[in-house]
Write an enzyme that holds these catalytic residues in place. Structure first.
Site, PDB file in Angstrom:
ATOM      1  N   GLU A 222     -13.209  -0.473  -6.860  1.00  0.00           N
ATOM      2  CA  GLU A 222     -13.031  -1.576  -5.739  1.00  0.00           C
ATOM      3  C   GLU A 222     -12.619  -0.964  -4.311  1.00  0.00           C
ATOM      4  O   GLU A 222     -13.566  -0.763  -3.431  1.00  0.00           O
ATOM      5  CB  GLU A 222     -12.050  -2.480  -5.870  1.00  0.00           C
ATOM      6  CG  GLU A 222     -12.041  -3.728  -5.155  1.00  0.00           C
ATOM      7  CD  GLU A 222     -13.341  -4.600  -5.249  1.00  0.00           C
ATOM      8  OE1 GLU A 222     -13.666  -5.129  -4.172  1.00  0.00           O
ATOM      9  OE2 GLU A 222     -13.874  -4.859  -6.322  1.00  0.00           O
TER      10      GLU A 222
ATOM     11  N   ASP B 102       0.711  -1.256   0.061  1.00  0.00           N
ATOM     12  CA  ASP B 102      -0.057   0.031  -0.185  1.00  0.00           C
ATOM     13  C   ASP B 102       0.991   1.177   0.075  1.00  0.00           C
ATOM     14  O   ASP B 102       0.842   2.123   0.978  1.00  0.00           O
ATOM     15  CB  ASP B 102      -1.065  -0.095   1.201  1.00  0.00           C
ATOM     16  CG  ASP B 102      -1.635  -1.192   1.427  1.00  0.00           C
ATOM     17  OD1 ASP B 102      -2.213  -1.621   0.321  1.00  0.00           O
ATOM     18  OD2 ASP B 102      -2.189  -1.818   2.274  1.00  0.00           O
TER      19      ASP B 102
END
Length: 454
Positions: free
Chosen positions: A214, A40
Site C-alpha cells: 500500500e 508515522d
C-alpha cells in the site's frame, strides 16, 4: 487548553478502571507521547540515543491535517525527551500543505530529512529534503525545490554498507532512486519496483492494486538480508514485509509483522536495532480522541527468529522494558517523560522545551529512577504567571508515597524562571517517580528541569 490535553487528563483513570488493573500506570508506557498526537514514526540510532522523528496530527483532525514534524529521543527506551518541532511546512517555501510521513538518515555529520509535501506550483505531492547539523535540528531546506516529484508519498532512505544510498517511496507504486553522496541529488531517474504477488503478496478484489503493498516502505539490512517493511492493504492497514538479496530486489513476500489493530485505519512502521535489542515502531489511535486522523506512536521490543524472519507482534500498552535506570542526580529536562497526564510542552525562553499548561492533578511519570542510598533534596526550574502551585514528589504512582513537596511561587510570567529547592526523605532504590502538580484552579506553573541531590 487543547482537546488532547482535556482528553488525556482522564486517560489514567479510564485505563485503571477498565482494563489494566492492578498497577495500570506502571505498565502504560505506550503510546510514547501523550502531549500531542504523533504519527508515522521514523527512528534513528545516533551516538547512544534513539531519535524518533514523527508527524503531528492536529487536535480534532478529520483529515491528515499536519503542518509540522516533531522529534523525541531516548537513551533507555522508556523515558522520551521532547525536542519540539525543528521543521515545518514553513521550512519549504514552495510547499503549501501536508507535512506527511518522512524519514531521517545521517551521513557525513549531517542529518537529512526526506518528507512529502504538496508543491504549491503543481498541486502534487513532492519530496523535499531538510538538512541539519544536529539530529534535533533546526533543519533547513537543502534545495529550495523538490528533490523528486511524481505525486507519490512516504520517502524512506537507506545507506548500504558499500556507501550507496537509496531513497524509496510510493503509493500506489513503489519507487527508488540511487542517491549521490551529497544525499540531495540522485543518479539516473526514478525506477519503479515491480509489484508482484511473489514479491509483495496477493490482494484480491482490487484489479488496480493486485498486491498487498500500500505505502510506507521501510528498507534496512541485517545479516546480509535486505528487508522492506510496509503498510499493507488499506483499509484498515496491517504491516507486512518482504526480503531480498539486494537493495533493489528481487523481493519475496514474507508475511505479517503486525495485524490490523488499534483505532487507526493506517499504520506506519520503523525498525531499528539499539543497545543489543530490536524495536518495532508503529502508530495507532490509542489516546483519547484517537482515530485514523489523530494517531499516536508506540513501540515494541522483539527478537528475530533464528532464520532472520520477523515474528508477528501485537500492539501493547506496556511498551519495551527500560534499558537502564535514569540518574536523578544530574539535571533532567522536565520534558523527559515516560507517561504524562494533562500537561503539554512548549518552547522555553531558556532554550529547548518546557512543560506547561499544568493544572491541579496533572502529573508526569519518569520511569526507573535510581535514587540509590537516598536523596536529601530536590531542585526545579519553574515559572508562574499566576500564583504558582506545588510539585509533589511521589513514588510508584500519582497517589503513591510523597517524599517531598516543592512550593512554586508567582514569578511574574510564564517564562520568568526561578529555581526552587525542597527537602526530600524516603527516596531510595530504583522506583518510578511521579511529579504531581497541585494548587488552585487554572494554570499553575511551568517546569523546565529538575534534579535531586544526595
Amino acid at each position: 487548553m487543547t482537546s488532547l490535553k482535556r482528553a488525556t487528563a482522564g486517560l489514567l483513570s479510564l485505563l485503571c478502571a477498565a482494563v489494566l488493573l492492578p498497577g495500570a500506570d506502571a505498565r502504560a508506557d505506550n503510546p510514547i507521547v501523550q502531549t500531542i498526537y504523533t504519527a508515522d514514526p521514523a527512528p534513528l540510532v545516533h551516538n547512544g540515543r534513539v531519535y524518533l522523528y514523527t508527524g503531528h496530527d492536529e487536535d480534532g483532525s478529520t483529515y491528515f491535517t499536519m503542518r509540522e514534524w516533531r522529534v523525541y529521543s531516548s537513551a533507555d527506551m522508556a523515558n522520551w525527551t521532547d525536542h519540539g518541532s525543528p521543521m515545518s511546512l514553513a521550512t519549504f517555501s514552495w510547499a503549501s500543505a501536508d507535512a506527511w510521513a518522512g524519514h531521517v538518515i545521517a551521513r557525513n555529520g549531517r542529518f537529512y530529512w526526506y518528507v512529502p509535501v504538496k508543491n504549491r506550483a503543481t498541486g502534487r505531492m513532492a519530496i523535499g529534503v531538510g538538512v541539519a547539523d544536529s539530529p534535533t535540528g533546526p533543519f533547513r531546506d537543502a534545495l529550495g525545490r523538490p528533490l523528486v516529484e511524481n505525486g507519490e508519498i512516504d520517502p524512506a532512505a537507506f545507506l548500504d554498507d558499500d556507501g550507496q544510498a537509496y531513497l524509496y517511496w510510493g503509493n500506489p507504486n513503489l519507487w527508488y532512486v540511487r542517491l549521490n553522496p551529497d544525499m540531495i541529488s540522485f543518479s539516473g531517474g526514478p525506477t519503479q519496483i515491480p509489484l508482484t504477488a511473489a514479491g509483495f503478496g496477493a490482494r484480491s478484489g482490487n484489479p488496480s492494486r493486485p498486491t498487498l503493498y500500500e505505502e510506507a516502505p521501510w528498507v534496512f539490512k541485517r545479516n546480509g538480508m535486505y528487508y522492506n517493511v510496509f503498510a499493507a492493504e488499506c483499509c484498515s492497514e496491517f504491516i507486512a514485509y518482504s526480503t531480498a538479496p539486494g537493495p533493489t530486489g528481487p523481493w519475496t513476500y514474507r508475511g505479517t509483522v503486525m495485524p490490523r489493530q488499534g483505532a487507526s485505519f493506517t499504520n506506519h512502521a520503523g525498525v531499528i536495532d539499539f543497545n543489543g535489542g530490536s524495536y518495532f515502531f508503529y502508530h495507532n489511535g490509542a489516546l483519547p480522541g484517537g482515530s485514523g486522523y489523530t494517531r499516536s506512536v508506540a513501540v515494541e521490543k522483539f527478537s528475530y527468529r533464528a532464520d532472520g524472519t520477523i515474528p508477528t507482534m501485537s500492539m501493547t500498552t506496556a511498551g519495551p522494558p527500560q534499558i537502564a535506570p535514569l540518574d536523578p542526580y544530574v539535571r533532567q529536562e522536565a520534558e523527559t517523560i515516560a507517561w504524562s497526564s494533562g500537561v503539554e510542552t512548549e518552547v522555553s525562553a531558556e532554550g529547548g522545551m518546557n512543560v506547561g499548561f499544568i493544572e491541579n492533578g496533572d502529573h508526569i511519570k519518569v520511569k526507573g529512577v535510581a535514587f540509590g542510598g537516598g536523596a536529601t533534596s530536590f531542585s526545579a526550574r519553574v515559572a508562574s504567571g499566576t500564583s504558582g502551585g506545588r510539585i509533589e514528589l511521589r513514588l510508584g504512582g500519582p497517589s503513591g508515597t510523597t517524599v517531598g513537596t516543592c512550593t512554586v511561587p508567582a514569578t511574574g510570567g510564564w517564562q520568568t524562571w526561578t529555581t526552587v529547592t525542597c527537602p526530600v526523605s524516603g527516596a531510595t532504590g530504583t522506583q518510578d517517580l511521579y511529579l504531581r502538580f497541585a494548587g488552585g484552579s487554572g494554570y499553575l506553573l511551568n517546569l523546565n528541569w529538575w534534579q535531586f541531590h544526595s
